[in-house]
Design an enzyme around this catalytic site. Structure first.
Site, PDB file in Angstrom:
ATOM      1  N   ASP A  33       0.848  -1.193   0.000  1.00 17.76           N
ATOM      2  CA  ASP A  33       0.000   0.000   0.000  1.00 17.76           C
ATOM      3  C   ASP A  33       0.886   1.247   0.000  1.00 17.76           C
ATOM      4  OD1 ASP A  33      -3.230   0.438   1.172  1.00 17.76           O
ATOM      5  OD2 ASP A  33      -1.865   2.153   1.048  1.00 17.76           O
ATOM      6  N   LEU A  35      -0.070   4.089   1.183  1.00 16.90           N
ATOM      7  CA  LEU A  35      -0.479   4.922   2.325  1.00 16.90           C
ATOM      8  C   LEU A  35      -0.758   6.350   1.879  1.00 16.90           C
ATOM      9  CD1 LEU A  35       1.825   3.624   5.206  1.00 16.90           C
ATOM     10  CD2 LEU A  35      -0.487   2.889   4.602  1.00 16.90           C
ATOM     11  N   THR A 124     -15.863  -1.755  -9.543  1.00 23.63           N
ATOM     12  CA  THR A 124     -17.038  -1.103  -8.970  1.00 23.63           C
ATOM     13  C   THR A 124     -18.215  -1.077  -9.938  1.00 23.63           C
ATOM     14  OG1 THR A 124     -17.884   1.052  -8.270  1.00 23.63           O
ATOM     15  CG2 THR A 124     -15.959   1.100  -9.672  1.00 23.63           C
ATOM     16  N   ASP A 125     -19.421  -1.051  -9.378  1.00 30.30           N
ATOM     17  CA  ASP A 125     -20.634  -0.966 -10.216  1.00 30.30           C
ATOM     18  C   ASP A 125     -20.759   0.401 -10.896  1.00 30.30           C
ATOM     19  OD1 ASP A 125     -21.322   0.613  -8.006  1.00 30.30           O
ATOM     20  OD2 ASP A 125     -23.301  -0.282  -7.739  1.00 30.30           O
ATOM     21  N   TYR A 149     -13.630   9.219 -11.556  1.00 28.72           N
ATOM     22  CA  TYR A 149     -13.359   7.988 -10.792  1.00 28.72           C
ATOM     23  C   TYR A 149     -13.866   6.773 -11.555  1.00 28.72           C
ATOM     24  CZ  TYR A 149     -14.361   4.208  -7.470  1.00 28.72           C
ATOM     25  OH  TYR A 149     -14.460   2.974  -6.871  1.00 28.72           O
ATOM     26  N   ASN A 179     -20.098  -0.107  -0.610  1.00 25.25           N
ATOM     27  CA  ASN A 179     -19.847  -0.816   0.655  1.00 25.25           C
ATOM     28  C   ASN A 179     -20.026   0.125   1.842  1.00 25.25           C
ATOM     29  OD1 ASN A 179     -17.437  -3.435   0.283  1.00 25.25           O
ATOM     30  ND2 ASN A 179     -18.605  -2.540  -1.363  1.00 25.25           N
ATOM     31  N   TYR A 206     -26.797  15.760  -0.846  1.00 27.19           N
ATOM     32  CA  TYR A 206     -26.680  16.335  -2.193  1.00 27.19           C
ATOM     33  C   TYR A 206     -28.022  16.265  -2.921  1.00 27.19           C
ATOM     34  CZ  TYR A 206     -21.572  15.523  -1.626  1.00 27.19           C
ATOM     35  OH  TYR A 206     -20.274  15.500  -1.193  1.00 27.19           O
TER      36      TYR A 206
HETATM   37  P1  NAD Z   1     -10.022   3.276   0.169  1.00 29.77           P
HETATM   38  O1  NAD Z   1      -9.953   4.615  -0.489  1.00 29.77           O
HETATM   39  O2  NAD Z   1     -10.567   3.161   1.543  1.00 29.77           O
HETATM   40  O3  NAD Z   1      -8.563   2.601   0.185  1.00 29.77           O
HETATM   41  C1  NAD Z   1      -7.712   2.634  -0.915  1.00 29.77           C
HETATM   42  C2  NAD Z   1      -6.355   2.105  -0.477  1.00 29.77           C
HETATM   43  O4  NAD Z   1      -5.489   2.090  -1.622  1.00 29.77           O
HETATM   44  C3  NAD Z   1      -5.669   2.979   0.583  1.00 29.77           C
HETATM   45  O5  NAD Z   1      -5.097   2.166   1.570  1.00 29.77           O
HETATM   46  C4  NAD Z   1      -4.599   3.724  -0.208  1.00 29.77           C
HETATM   47  O6  NAD Z   1      -3.470   4.067   0.580  1.00 29.77           O
HETATM   48  C5  NAD Z   1      -4.262   2.694  -1.280  1.00 29.77           C
HETATM   49  N1  NAD Z   1      -3.680   3.318  -2.472  1.00 29.77           N
HETATM   50  C6  NAD Z   1      -4.142   4.400  -3.160  1.00 29.77           C
HETATM   51  N2  NAD Z   1      -3.323   4.680  -4.182  1.00 29.77           N
HETATM   52  C7  NAD Z   1      -2.339   3.749  -4.164  1.00 29.77           C
HETATM   53  C8  NAD Z   1      -1.205   3.508  -4.971  1.00 29.77           C
HETATM   54  N3  NAD Z   1      -0.900   4.294  -6.020  1.00 29.77           N
HETATM   55  N4  NAD Z   1      -0.426   2.458  -4.681  1.00 29.77           N
HETATM   56  C9  NAD Z   1      -0.691   1.647  -3.620  1.00 29.77           C
HETATM   57  N5  NAD Z   1      -1.734   1.852  -2.803  1.00 29.77           N
HETATM   58  C10 NAD Z   1      -2.558   2.885  -3.067  1.00 29.77           C
HETATM   59  O7  NAD Z   1     -10.836   2.377  -0.863  1.00 29.77           O
HETATM   60  P2  NAD Z   1     -11.898   1.216  -0.597  1.00 29.77           P
HETATM   61  O8  NAD Z   1     -13.223   1.828  -0.395  1.00 29.77           O
HETATM   62  O9  NAD Z   1     -11.360   0.268   0.396  1.00 29.77           O
HETATM   63  O10 NAD Z   1     -11.920   0.532  -2.041  1.00 29.77           O
HETATM   64  C11 NAD Z   1     -10.997  -0.507  -2.369  1.00 29.77           C
HETATM   65  C12 NAD Z   1     -11.257  -0.981  -3.797  1.00 29.77           C
HETATM   66  O11 NAD Z   1     -12.603  -1.421  -3.921  1.00 29.77           O
HETATM   67  C13 NAD Z   1     -11.061   0.110  -4.839  1.00 29.77           C
HETATM   68  O12 NAD Z   1     -10.473  -0.476  -5.980  1.00 29.77           O
HETATM   69  C14 NAD Z   1     -12.482   0.568  -5.159  1.00 29.77           C
HETATM   70  O13 NAD Z   1     -12.589   1.077  -6.461  1.00 29.77           O
HETATM   71  C15 NAD Z   1     -13.241  -0.733  -4.994  1.00 29.77           C
HETATM   72  N6  NAD Z   1     -14.660  -0.572  -4.621  1.00 29.77           N
HETATM   73  C16 NAD Z   1     -15.004   0.209  -3.547  1.00 29.77           C
HETATM   74  C17 NAD Z   1     -16.356   0.326  -3.207  1.00 29.77           C
HETATM   75  C18 NAD Z   1     -16.772   1.139  -2.014  1.00 29.77           C
HETATM   76  O14 NAD Z   1     -17.980   1.321  -1.822  1.00 29.77           O
HETATM   77  N7  NAD Z   1     -15.885   1.619  -1.169  1.00 29.77           N
HETATM   78  C19 NAD Z   1     -17.320  -0.343  -3.962  1.00 29.77           C
HETATM   79  C20 NAD Z   1     -16.918  -1.129  -5.040  1.00 29.77           C
HETATM   80  C21 NAD Z   1     -15.582  -1.246  -5.365  1.00 29.77           C
HETATM   81  P1  TYD Z   2     -20.343   8.258  -1.719  1.00 27.95           P
HETATM   82  O1  TYD Z   2     -20.280   7.635  -0.382  1.00 27.95           O
HETATM   83  O2  TYD Z   2     -19.399   9.373  -2.052  1.00 27.95           O
HETATM   84  O3  TYD Z   2     -20.240   7.074  -2.773  1.00 27.95           O
HETATM   85  P2  TYD Z   2     -20.462   7.091  -4.398  1.00 27.95           P
HETATM   86  O4  TYD Z   2     -20.457   8.472  -4.880  1.00 27.95           O
HETATM   87  O5  TYD Z   2     -19.266   6.325  -4.831  1.00 27.95           O
HETATM   88  O6  TYD Z   2     -21.758   6.375  -4.624  1.00 27.95           O
HETATM   89  O7  TYD Z   2     -21.816   8.824  -1.950  1.00 27.95           O
HETATM   90  C1  TYD Z   2     -22.942   7.962  -1.830  1.00 27.95           C
HETATM   91  C2  TYD Z   2     -24.163   8.775  -2.171  1.00 27.95           C
HETATM   92  O8  TYD Z   2     -24.354   9.781  -1.168  1.00 27.95           O
HETATM   93  C3  TYD Z   2     -24.070   9.532  -3.476  1.00 27.95           C
HETATM   94  O9  TYD Z   2     -25.360   9.549  -4.104  1.00 27.95           O
HETATM   95  C4  TYD Z   2     -23.673  10.937  -3.068  1.00 27.95           C
HETATM   96  C5  TYD Z   2     -24.337  11.085  -1.729  1.00 27.95           C
HETATM   97  N1  TYD Z   2     -23.657  11.973  -0.753  1.00 27.95           N
HETATM   98  C6  TYD Z   2     -24.366  13.001  -0.115  1.00 27.95           C
HETATM   99  O10 TYD Z   2     -25.559  13.205  -0.366  1.00 27.95           O
HETATM  100  N2  TYD Z   2     -23.689  13.780   0.794  1.00 27.95           N
HETATM  101  C7  TYD Z   2     -22.372  13.593   1.086  1.00 27.95           C
HETATM  102  O11 TYD Z   2     -21.803  14.366   1.897  1.00 27.95           O
HETATM  103  C8  TYD Z   2     -21.669  12.529   0.437  1.00 27.95           C
HETATM  104  C9  TYD Z   2     -20.205  12.275   0.722  1.00 27.95           C
HETATM  105  C10 TYD Z   2     -22.354  11.743  -0.467  1.00 27.95           C
END
Ligand code: NAD
Ligand code: TYD
Length: 342
Positions: A33, A35, A124-125, A149, A179, A206
């Site tokens: 990672d 970080l 991601t979806d 993104y 998630n 929003y």
């Molecule tokens: P997060 O932002 O919490 O964590 C991302 C991690 O990647 C961090 O530890 C960061 O330090 C590391 N990182 C960033 N750039 C890097 C680099 N250049 N090299 C090495 N490490 C690096 O993200 P998350 O929510 O845990 O998501 C993890 C994965 O799951 C991502 O690929 C995201 O697209 C995917 N995903 C997330 C969600 C969600 O709802 N959070 C849903 C579907 C898919």
């Molecule tokens: P987010 O957690 O940023 O995930 P994503 O944009 O990847 O779906 O946002 C989830 C939903 O919540 C999205 O429709 C945007 C909305 N949102 C707010 O309404 N207020 C906020 O402060 C944030 C961060 C998100």
């Protein structure tokens, strides 16, 4: 199994490492990672001295460092590392292209040349874009990403696909819905709303708050990835989701009830540019072919999430105050656990 996990200091990656080592105590993990602001090693503090867990600070887009690490033999790579916040990608997308596209290419390229027998690319979806009411994206639906993104993650998915089509490199891609759960950085909707509500601050919604997301509890996602690693087919793509989109405002009201706070904290603010209205996933393939189904419904998941944040106010305070960023220097560099020590 010896597994290389990228992005394991983030939200889902750290939950996955904990889940995986608990379910497979004979396995070992190297967590790679960079970080960034989103990486927090405190998320895995309990594993710091475990013999089957190691950490290395590395950028997935740094080909020379990645080469050095991947040449150590691994049975699988699980690739989470990414820039992940839509609002940040709107403010500036360069890091997203660098990490999500070039970083994914760098990982795939090293893995293929060193013949790592399994590569799980976590997607991601959001790559499917906004769904109409009643519509659910399937794995063969068109990709129509709308934020920088989502576009950068779509680029990563296409590279993964090309490695299978061109080289028969056995990469599997998953696309998961939003998630939530323990250790999520408080920039995303649910932890931000919990943090604000606890402090009695306004909750910024929003637009009209009717945008829908198909929320999945992080543990269900981790279990799905574990199953795909075991039973997924090389070159295949699997959607992962709960299957029941919920409007943001409904999530926020549920959180306020769980936290015993008034709806008066809700504040409607300017909408996000290009804000996708609805994400919804069809998950028949993973259910049928891999034998996975989600287990935690939204009410149970939110209850567990709120309990976790309430019980871990120190974690939240250190994240909000920035102290979490000193964890690496404090606990790792002193012990010489740098790349050279691998
Ligand atoms: P997060 O932002 O919490 O964590 C991302 C991690 O990647 C961090 O530890 C960061 O330090 C590391 N990182 C960033 N750039 C890097 C680099 N250049 N090299 C090495 N490490 C690096 O993200 P998350 O929510 O845990 O998501 C993890 C994965 O799951 C991502 O690929 C995201 O697209 C995917 N995903 C997330 C969600 C969600 O709802 N959070 C849903 C579907 C898919
Ligand atoms: P987010 O957690 O940023 O995930 P994503 O944009 O990847 O779906 O946002 C989830 C939903 O919540 C999205 O429709 C945007 C909305 N949102 C707010 O309404 N207020 C906020 O402060 C944030 C961060 C998100």
């Amino acid at each position: 199994m010896k597994v290389l996990v990228t992005g394991g200091a983030g939200f889902i990656g750290s939950n996955f490492i904990r889940y995986f080592l608990k379910s497979h105590p004979d396995s070992s993990i190297l967590n790679l990672d960079k970080l960034t602001y989103a990486g927090n090693l405190e998320n895995l503090a309990e594993l710091q001295t475990a013999l089957n867990y190691r950490f290395v600070r590395c950028d997935v887009a740094d080909a020379a460092q990645v080469e050095q690490i991947v040449q150590e033999r691994f049975d699988a790579i699980v690739h989470f590392a990414a820039e992940t916040h839509v609002d940040r990608s709107i403010a500036g997308g360069r890091e997203f292209v660098q990490t999500n596209v070039l970083g994914t290419f760098t990982m795939l390229d090293a893995a293929r040349r060193h013949r790592v027998p399994r590569f799980l690319h976590v997607g991601t979806d959001e790559v499917y874009g906004s769904m109409k009411p009643g519509e659910f994206a399937r794995e063969d639906s068109a990709i129509e990403p709308n934020s920088p993104y989502a576009a950068s993650k779509a680029g990563a998915d296409l590279l993964a696909r090309s490695f299978w089509q061109t080289y028969q490199y056995p990469v599997i891609t998953t696309r998961c819905s939003n998630n939530y759960g323990p250790y999520q950085f408080p920039e995303k909707l649910i932890p931000l709303m919990i943090a604000n509500a606890i402090e009695g601050k306004k909750l910024p919604v929003y637009g009209d708050g009717l945008n829908e997301r198909d929320w999945i509890f992080v543990e269900d996602h981790c279990r799905a990835l574990d199953r795909v690693l075991e039973a997924g087919l090389p070159g295949e793509l699997y959607n992962i989701g709960y299957g029941q989109p919920v409007a943001n405002i409904e999530i926020i009201r549920k959180l306020l009830r769980l936290l015993d706070r008034s709806d008066d904290l809700i504040e409607y603010v300017k909408d996000r540019p290009g804000h996708d209205r609805r994400y919804a996933l069809g998950t028949e393939r993973i259910q049928r072919e891999v034998g996975w189904a989600p287990a935690v419904d939204i009410d149970e998941g939110l209850k567990r999430t709120v309990e976790w944040y309430r019980g871990n106010s120190g974690w939240m305070a250190r994240v909000c105050g920035g102290e979490y960023q000193a964890y690496y220097e404090k606990h790792y560099t002193r012990r010489g656990e740098t790349l050279a020590a691998l």
